[in-house]
Design a protein around this motif. Structure first.
Motif, PDB file in Angstrom:
ATOM      1  N   LEU A  74      36.576  49.465  29.475  1.00 55.13           N
ATOM      2  CA  LEU A  74      37.425  49.207  30.029  1.00 55.13           C
ATOM      3  C   LEU A  74      36.926  47.577  29.732  1.00 55.13           C
ATOM      4  CD1 LEU A  74      37.342  50.473  33.004  1.00 55.13           C
ATOM      5  CD2 LEU A  74      38.625  50.793  31.795  1.00 55.13           C
ATOM      6  N   CYS A  79      44.463  46.022  29.536  1.00 59.02           N
ATOM      7  CA  CYS A  79      44.906  46.400  30.655  1.00 59.02           C
ATOM      8  C   CYS A  79      44.050  48.288  30.477  1.00 59.02           C
ATOM      9  CB  CYS A  79      46.752  47.091  31.155  1.00 59.02           C
ATOM     10  SG  CYS A  79      47.066  47.380  29.077  1.00 59.02           S
ATOM     11  N   VAL A  80      44.063  48.814  31.432  1.00 58.28           N
ATOM     12  CA  VAL A  80      43.910  50.290  31.656  1.00 58.28           C
ATOM     13  C   VAL A  80      45.300  51.290  32.080  1.00 58.28           C
ATOM     14  CG1 VAL A  80      42.898  50.413  33.759  1.00 58.28           C
ATOM     15  CG2 VAL A  80      42.143  51.783  32.378  1.00 58.28           C
ATOM     16  N   LEU A 101      37.948  44.178  32.987  1.00 58.33           N
ATOM     17  CA  LEU A 101      39.355  43.678  32.178  1.00 58.33           C
ATOM     18  C   LEU A 101      39.832  42.092  32.369  1.00 58.33           C
ATOM     19  CD1 LEU A 101      41.327  46.854  34.327  1.00 58.33           C
ATOM     20  CD2 LEU A 101      40.613  46.824  31.766  1.00 58.33           C
TER      21      LEU A 101
END
Length: 136
Positions: A74, A79-80, A101
């Motif tokens: 991360l 973004c994840v 993030l």
């Protein structure tokens, strides 16, 4: 791509889970086999982590940056995206996720989080087949 403002060119997408399902290294019919190359073709750098399937996935997903743990995946990502519903991903420290993030953007393709809870935590949250909550 839509969750990232319509473009992932030059962005890093953190992918959590590449296996077909949790508790296996099975890559057959895994959505990651379509999603990861599509993100790469759109100009994204993909950094990924899976508790069991990375060794198998490395053979099938060239150009992916593989991480040793969730939070390393991360760090600094734009973004994840959650692609596999590992229990480990259900118990993320959301404050830590948000801090790591670049922007608090999560795409949850397994609906493991509650949209209202994610909005309250300050995430721009996209899930599948559910309405998007009002922004916090």
């Amino acid at each position: 791509v839509a969750a990232c403002g319509g473009s992932v060119a030059g962005k890093t997408v953190a992918v959590l889970g590449v296996a077909f399902k949790p508790n296996t290294d099975d890559m057959r019919d895994s959505p990651s086999l379509d999603i990861v190359p599509a993100l790469q073709a759109a100009g994204a750098t993909v950094r990924a982590y899976d508790p069991a399937a990375m060794h198998e996935a490395e053979k099938l997903l060239p150009g992916v940056e593989w991480s040793k743990d969730v939070y390393g995946t991360l760090e600094g990502a734009d973004c994840v995206a959650i692609l596999t519903e590992w229990n480990e991903f259900r118990a993320l420290d959301l404050r830590r996720v948000k801090a790591l993030l670049k922007a608090p953007v999560m795409v949850d393709l397994r609906n493991i989080y509650n949209p209202d809870d994610m909005a309250q935590a300050g995430f721009v949250y996209t899930s599948i087949g559910r309405p998007t909550p009002a922004k916090a």
